[in-house]
Design an enzyme around this catalytic site. Structure first.
Site, PDB file in Angstrom:
ATOM      1  N   LYS A  75      -2.644   7.189   3.412  1.00 39.27           N
ATOM      2  CA  LYS A  75      -1.303   7.699   3.747  1.00 39.27           C
ATOM      3  C   LYS A  75      -0.795   8.735   2.735  1.00 39.27           C
ATOM      4  O   LYS A  75      -1.355   8.888   1.656  1.00 39.27           O
ATOM      5  CB  LYS A  75      -0.343   6.508   3.858  1.00 39.27           C
ATOM      6  CG  LYS A  75      -0.711   5.546   4.994  1.00 39.27           C
ATOM      7  CD  LYS A  75       0.368   4.504   5.202  1.00 39.27           C
ATOM      8  CE  LYS A  75       0.014   3.564   6.339  1.00 39.27           C
ATOM      9  NZ  LYS A  75       1.090   2.587   6.613  1.00 39.27           N
TER      10      LYS A  75
ATOM     11  N   TYR B  93       2.410   6.078  16.286  1.00 32.15           N
ATOM     12  CA  TYR B  93       3.067   4.783  16.028  1.00 32.15           C
ATOM     13  C   TYR B  93       4.022   4.384  17.164  1.00 32.15           C
ATOM     14  O   TYR B  93       4.936   3.592  16.939  1.00 32.15           O
ATOM     15  CB  TYR B  93       3.822   4.839  14.699  1.00 32.15           C
ATOM     16  CG  TYR B  93       2.924   4.640  13.481  1.00 32.15           C
ATOM     17  CD1 TYR B  93       2.294   3.420  13.242  1.00 32.15           C
ATOM     18  CD2 TYR B  93       2.719   5.659  12.558  1.00 32.15           C
ATOM     19  CE1 TYR B  93       1.493   3.215  12.135  1.00 32.15           C
ATOM     20  CE2 TYR B  93       1.907   5.465  11.437  1.00 32.15           C
ATOM     21  CZ  TYR B  93       1.301   4.240  11.237  1.00 32.15           C
ATOM     22  OH  TYR B  93       0.504   4.027  10.130  1.00 32.15           O
TER      23      TYR B  93
ATOM     24  N   ARG C  26      -9.341  -5.167   7.127  1.00 26.30           N
ATOM     25  CA  ARG C  26      -7.994  -5.680   6.845  1.00 26.30           C
ATOM     26  C   ARG C  26      -7.991  -6.570   5.602  1.00 26.30           C
ATOM     27  O   ARG C  26      -7.023  -6.603   4.846  1.00 26.30           O
ATOM     28  CB  ARG C  26      -7.415  -6.379   8.072  1.00 26.30           C
ATOM     29  CG  ARG C  26      -6.972  -5.333   9.106  1.00 26.30           C
ATOM     30  CD  ARG C  26      -6.524  -5.922  10.391  1.00 26.30           C
ATOM     31  NE  ARG C  26      -5.192  -6.504  10.346  1.00 26.30           N
ATOM     32  CZ  ARG C  26      -4.064  -5.792  10.445  1.00 26.30           C
ATOM     33  NH1 ARG C  26      -4.102  -4.487  10.569  1.00 26.30           N
ATOM     34  NH2 ARG C  26      -2.893  -6.397  10.429  1.00 26.30           N
TER      35      ARG C  26
ATOM     36  N   ASN D  95       2.672   2.176   1.781  1.00 28.41           N
ATOM     37  CA  ASN D  95       1.662   1.157   1.470  1.00 28.41           C
ATOM     38  C   ASN D  95       0.221   1.699   1.473  1.00 28.41           C
ATOM     39  O   ASN D  95      -0.721   0.966   1.728  1.00 28.41           O
ATOM     40  CB  ASN D  95       1.818  -0.068   2.388  1.00 28.41           C
ATOM     41  CG  ASN D  95       1.558   0.242   3.846  1.00 28.41           C
ATOM     42  OD1 ASN D  95       1.373   1.399   4.208  1.00 28.41           O
ATOM     43  ND2 ASN D  95       1.529  -0.783   4.677  1.00 28.41           N
TER      44      ASN D  95
ATOM     45  N   HIS E 233      -3.650   2.590   6.143  1.00 27.98           N
ATOM     46  CA  HIS E 233      -3.527   1.910   7.439  1.00 27.98           C
ATOM     47  C   HIS E 233      -4.897   1.396   7.860  1.00 27.98           C
ATOM     48  O   HIS E 233      -5.915   2.022   7.572  1.00 27.98           O
ATOM     49  CB  HIS E 233      -3.031   2.916   8.490  1.00 27.98           C
ATOM     50  CG  HIS E 233      -3.174   2.438   9.910  1.00 27.98           C
ATOM     51  ND1 HIS E 233      -2.266   1.589  10.489  1.00 27.98           N
ATOM     52  CD2 HIS E 233      -4.137   2.665  10.841  1.00 27.98           C
ATOM     53  CE1 HIS E 233      -2.664   1.330  11.740  1.00 27.98           C
ATOM     54  NE2 HIS E 233      -3.790   1.971  11.971  1.00 27.98           N
TER      55      HIS E 233
ATOM     56  N   GLU F  42      -7.073   4.533  18.337  1.00 29.19           N
ATOM     57  CA  GLU F  42      -6.623   5.301  17.163  1.00 29.19           C
ATOM     58  C   GLU F  42      -7.694   6.310  16.715  1.00 29.19           C
ATOM     59  O   GLU F  42      -7.378   7.440  16.345  1.00 29.19           O
ATOM     60  CB  GLU F  42      -6.264   4.330  16.032  1.00 29.19           C
ATOM     61  CG  GLU F  42      -5.013   3.526  16.358  1.00 29.19           C
ATOM     62  CD  GLU F  42      -4.701   2.409  15.377  1.00 29.19           C
ATOM     63  OE1 GLU F  42      -3.694   1.706  15.599  1.00 29.19           O
ATOM     64  OE2 GLU F  42      -5.457   2.220  14.392  1.00 29.19           O
TER      65      GLU F  42
HETATM   66  P1  CMP Z   1       0.590   0.180   9.138  1.00 28.49           P
HETATM   67  O1  CMP Z   1      -0.515  -0.779   8.948  1.00 28.49           O
HETATM   68  O2  CMP Z   1       0.286   1.625   9.046  1.00 28.49           O
HETATM   69  O3  CMP Z   1       1.290  -0.104  10.549  1.00 28.49           O
HETATM   70  C1  CMP Z   1       2.666   0.053  10.781  1.00 28.49           C
HETATM   71  C2  CMP Z   1       3.414   0.436   9.553  1.00 28.49           C
HETATM   72  O4  CMP Z   1       4.794   0.248   9.607  1.00 28.49           O
HETATM   73  C3  CMP Z   1       2.973  -0.471   8.415  1.00 28.49           C
HETATM   74  O5  CMP Z   1       1.668  -0.133   8.012  1.00 28.49           O
HETATM   75  C4  CMP Z   1       4.054  -0.216   7.371  1.00 28.49           C
HETATM   76  O6  CMP Z   1       3.768   0.870   6.533  1.00 28.49           O
HETATM   77  C5  CMP Z   1       5.238   0.123   8.266  1.00 28.49           C
HETATM   78  N1  CMP Z   1       6.231  -0.947   8.166  1.00 28.49           N
HETATM   79  C6  CMP Z   1       6.099  -2.210   8.567  1.00 28.49           C
HETATM   80  N2  CMP Z   1       7.220  -2.897   8.293  1.00 28.49           N
HETATM   81  C7  CMP Z   1       8.068  -2.032   7.695  1.00 28.49           C
HETATM   82  C8  CMP Z   1       9.372  -2.138   7.186  1.00 28.49           C
HETATM   83  N3  CMP Z   1      10.045  -3.291   7.230  1.00 28.49           N
HETATM   84  N4  CMP Z   1       9.929  -1.032   6.644  1.00 28.49           N
HETATM   85  C9  CMP Z   1       9.252   0.152   6.615  1.00 28.49           C
HETATM   86  N5  CMP Z   1       7.997   0.311   7.097  1.00 28.49           N
HETATM   87  C10 CMP Z   1       7.416  -0.779   7.628  1.00 28.49           C
END
Ligand code: CMP
Length: 138
Positions: free
Chosen positions: A10, A50, A86, A113, A116, A127
């Site tokens: 990311k 998304y 994961r 984070n 993904h 995806e």
């Molecule tokens: P990802 O695995 O990319 O899939 C969906 C993303 O939404 C997740 O990682 C997080 O980065 C994001 N996400 C999930 N929960 C929250 C939250 N409470 N606030 C902001 N981003 C979120």
């Protein structure tokens, strides 16, 4: 069970210069790179990717963040790829991620984070095909 998953390194990880170190962990985890490219997603494309989270309160923030800079998208191959990847990346919230996982090492928050990973074989295919044509998947 399919042997492929999809990942994006990311914008936060790209900005911090962590792409190489993350790819090394992926490599050491036994995954083969079947496709890879760097992309700067538009807001529209990030929103499309998304779309499943459209009704969530964090959707706007997620789309803004994912279009804030370049990402590295890749298709990865390994037996049991979705589940094993994961495990390698750790929990969505880095505060809950186990020691030795990519998010424990590189993620700052639940939003930023670092990486993904697809949550199912079906989504891995959807995806991967979102980013890569058949000619770009090896
Ligand atoms: P990802 O695995 O990319 O899939 C969906 C993303 O939404 C997740 O990682 C997080 O980065 C994001 N996400 C999930 N929960 C929250 C939250 N409470 N606030 C902001 N981003 C979120």
């Amino acid at each position: 069970m399919s042997n492929r998953t999809f990942t994006m390194i990311k914008p936060d990880a790209t900005r911090k210069g962590n792409t190489g170190a993350i790819l090394e962990m992926i490599n050491n985890g036994g995954f083969r790179i079947a496709a890879m490219k760097m992309v700067h997603l538009s807001k529209e494309k990030a929103g499309e990717f998304y779309a499943v989270h459209k009704e969530r309160p964090f959707y706007g923030e997620l789309v803004d963040f994912m279009s804030s800079g370049p990402i590295t998208a890749a298709i990865l191959e390994k037996d049991n790829a979705v589940d094993d990847f994961r495990k390698l990346i750790g929990a969505t919230n880095p505060a809950q991620a186990e020691e030795g996982t990519i998010r424990k090492k590189f993620a700052a928050s639940i939003g930023e984070n670092a990486i993904h990973g697809s949550d199912s074989d079906e989504n891995a295919k959807i995806e991967g095909d979102f980013f890569f044509s058949k000619l770009e998947q090896f």
